[in-house]
Write an enzyme that holds these catalytic residues in place. Structure first.
Site, PDB file in Angstrom:
ATOM      1  N   ASP A 145     -14.769  -0.799   2.552  1.00  0.00           N
ATOM      2  CA  ASP A 145     -14.428  -0.400   1.188  1.00  0.00           C
ATOM      3  C   ASP A 145     -14.280  -1.607   0.263  1.00  0.00           C
ATOM      4  O   ASP A 145     -14.299  -2.755   0.719  1.00  0.00           O
ATOM      5  CB  ASP A 145     -13.143   0.451   1.178  1.00  0.00           C
ATOM      6  CG  ASP A 145     -12.046  -0.099   2.084  1.00  0.00           C
ATOM      7  OD1 ASP A 145     -12.101  -1.285   2.456  1.00  0.00           O
ATOM      8  OD2 ASP A 145     -11.121   0.664   2.412  1.00  0.00           O
ATOM      9  N   ASP A 169      -0.237   6.710   5.283  1.00  0.00           N
ATOM     10  CA  ASP A 169      -0.517   8.144   5.145  1.00  0.00           C
ATOM     11  C   ASP A 169      -1.752   8.553   5.964  1.00  0.00           C
ATOM     12  O   ASP A 169      -2.282   9.639   5.805  1.00  0.00           O
ATOM     13  CB  ASP A 169      -0.736   8.504   3.672  1.00  0.00           C
ATOM     14  CG  ASP A 169      -1.894   7.749   3.042  1.00  0.00           C
ATOM     15  OD1 ASP A 169      -2.581   6.978   3.757  1.00  0.00           O
ATOM     16  OD2 ASP A 169      -2.142   7.924   1.835  1.00  0.00           O
ATOM     17  N   HIS A 203      -4.738   7.192   5.948  1.00  0.00           N
ATOM     18  CA  HIS A 203      -6.084   7.046   5.375  1.00  0.00           C
ATOM     19  C   HIS A 203      -6.903   6.028   6.159  1.00  0.00           C
ATOM     20  O   HIS A 203      -6.404   4.992   6.573  1.00  0.00           O
ATOM     21  CB  HIS A 203      -6.065   6.748   3.867  1.00  0.00           C
ATOM     22  CG  HIS A 203      -5.554   5.399   3.456  1.00  0.00           C
ATOM     23  ND1 HIS A 203      -4.401   5.229   2.729  1.00  0.00           N
ATOM     24  CD2 HIS A 203      -6.065   4.161   3.628  1.00  0.00           C
ATOM     25  CE1 HIS A 203      -4.213   3.948   2.478  1.00  0.00           C
ATOM     26  NE2 HIS A 203      -5.205   3.271   3.019  1.00  0.00           N
ATOM     27  N   GLU A 240      -8.246   9.051   1.396  1.00  0.00           N
ATOM     28  CA  GLU A 240      -6.861   9.483   1.266  1.00  0.00           C
ATOM     29  C   GLU A 240      -6.706  10.906   1.823  1.00  0.00           C
ATOM     30  O   GLU A 240      -7.696  11.600   2.054  1.00  0.00           O
ATOM     31  CB  GLU A 240      -6.482   9.476  -0.226  1.00  0.00           C
ATOM     32  CG  GLU A 240      -6.581   8.098  -0.882  1.00  0.00           C
ATOM     33  CD  GLU A 240      -5.360   7.217  -0.603  1.00  0.00           C
ATOM     34  OE1 GLU A 240      -4.722   7.380   0.452  1.00  0.00           O
ATOM     35  OE2 GLU A 240      -5.056   6.365  -1.448  1.00  0.00           O
TER      36      GLU A 240
HETATM   37  C1  GLP Z   1      -6.032  -0.427   2.654  1.00  0.00           C
HETATM   38  C2  GLP Z   1      -7.465  -0.389   3.155  1.00  0.00           C
HETATM   39  C3  GLP Z   1      -7.570   0.288   4.494  1.00  0.00           C
HETATM   40  C4  GLP Z   1      -6.540  -0.293   5.427  1.00  0.00           C
HETATM   41  C5  GLP Z   1      -5.182   0.007   4.892  1.00  0.00           C
HETATM   42  C6  GLP Z   1      -4.047  -0.442   5.788  1.00  0.00           C
HETATM   43  O1  GLP Z   1      -5.669   0.700   1.949  1.00  0.00           O
HETATM   44  N1  GLP Z   1      -8.360   0.250   2.252  1.00  0.00           N
HETATM   45  O2  GLP Z   1      -8.871   0.128   4.987  1.00  0.00           O
HETATM   46  O3  GLP Z   1      -6.709   0.228   6.714  1.00  0.00           O
HETATM   47  O4  GLP Z   1      -5.056  -0.649   3.645  1.00  0.00           O
HETATM   48  O5  GLP Z   1      -3.772  -1.786   5.584  1.00  0.00           O
HETATM   49  P1  GLP Z   1      -2.823  -2.638   6.472  1.00  0.00           P
HETATM   50  O6  GLP Z   1      -3.589  -2.990   7.675  1.00  0.00           O
HETATM   51  O7  GLP Z   1      -2.515  -3.829   5.614  1.00  0.00           O
HETATM   52  O8  GLP Z   1      -1.617  -1.838   6.759  1.00  0.00           O
END
Ligand code: GLP
Length: 270
Positions: free
Chosen positions: A77, A147, A149, A154
């Site tokens: 993303d 959440d 995602h 989402e």
């Molecule tokens: C963002 C990214 C996700 C990622 C998520 C969790 O929202 N778009 O791809 O998995 O954060 O991030 P973290 O690993 O910092 O908890």
């Protein structure tokens, strides 16, 4: 290996560092075992979760234990409206944490959605076409949000979704505001993201789940119903899904689930 939950494996490691080491070893083994003429196609995430994996991949690459010369990457993303050189763009993150440090990664083999595109629909459609042109993704590593995602899919994103524009929820903007001076308003309101269907089309999916704040999401992923409320639960329908997690993330699993995975995976605990 099949389990009654449909998640093929869940690697519970003692802590974050060991989880990352296990995941990196898994990726390295897959790249090294890849003997086909076509490149190895690797899907990659951003966020805090994969940082330790990237450190280990860089170490192994510099030590000559794995080559990225025949690896093509597709990132999950990118924020819409952030230029590449913005220090919170995912382009910047990936180069800062991984690509700039690999000795033999070819820049032309790096694919990241362009957050500055003036035609997001076309950008996303072309991304899907490019993945397909390689014959699909061999291994997609992911992380998940609190959440649940996966990428920026989402809650209530279709489990059949493809790469497209996503509106970020207020919750996600608040969580991600830690990288934007703690101001949720500074977090872009939209992103480009691969879809749940894009991820689950991959031959294998390896998702990192670490820390207390992901405990509910891990339980929903493994024990909950397959539901668009927790988009990570789509992994239950995948025949090559692995969750690498740490002890802290297991807090909301039932004792039975926890013991089950410890039992079947104990030989691989590092
Ligand atoms: C963002 C990214 C996700 C990622 C998520 C969790 O929202 N778009 O791809 O998995 O954060 O991030 P973290 O690993 O910092 O908890």
């Amino acid at each position: 290996m099949e389990t009654i939950w449909g998640i093929n494996e869940s690697m519970i490691q003692d802590n974050y560092d060991k989880m990352c080491k296990w995941a990196a070893n898994y990726i390295i083994a897959k790249i090294n075992a890849h003997k086909e003429d076509r490149p190895f196609i690797l899907g990659l995430p951003t966020g805090s979760s994969p940082i330790g994996v990237y450190k280990e991949l860089v170490r192994a690459n510099k030590a000559g234990e794995v080559s990225f010369a025949n690896v093509v990457t597709f990132n999950m993303d990118e924020y819409l409206g952030l230029p590449k050189d913005h220090d919170q763009s995912y382009w910047y993150f990936m180069h800062d944490n991984l690509f700039n440090h690999l000795v033999d990664m070819k820049p032309e083999n790096i694919n990241i959605l362009n957050g500055m595109t003036d035609n997001p629909e076309e950008e996303c459609a072309n991304y899907e076409k490019k993945i397909a042109s390689y014959g699909g993704i061999d291994l997609f590593m992911g992380g998940i949000g609190v959440d649940g995602h996966l990428a920026f899919n989402e809650p209530y994103t279709s489990l059949a979704s493809r790469t497209g524009v996503r509106d970020l929820t207020t919750d996600t903007r608040i969580v991600n505001s830690r990288f934007f001076g703690n101001d949720p308003e500074k977090v872009p309101a939209q992103a480009l993201s691969v879809g749940i269907g894009t991820v689950t089309d991959s031959k294998e999916v390896l998702v990192l789940i670490s820390g207390h704040n992901k405990a509910r999401a891990l339980a929903a992923t493994v024990e909950g119903a397959v539901s668009q409320k927790w988009t990570c639960s789509a992994l239950q329908m995948h025949n090559g899904a692995i969750i690498a997690c740490d002890e802290e993330a297991c807090g909301e699993l039932t004792v039975d689930t926890y013991k089950y995975f410890l039992d079947i995976e104990k030989k691989e605990r590092i």
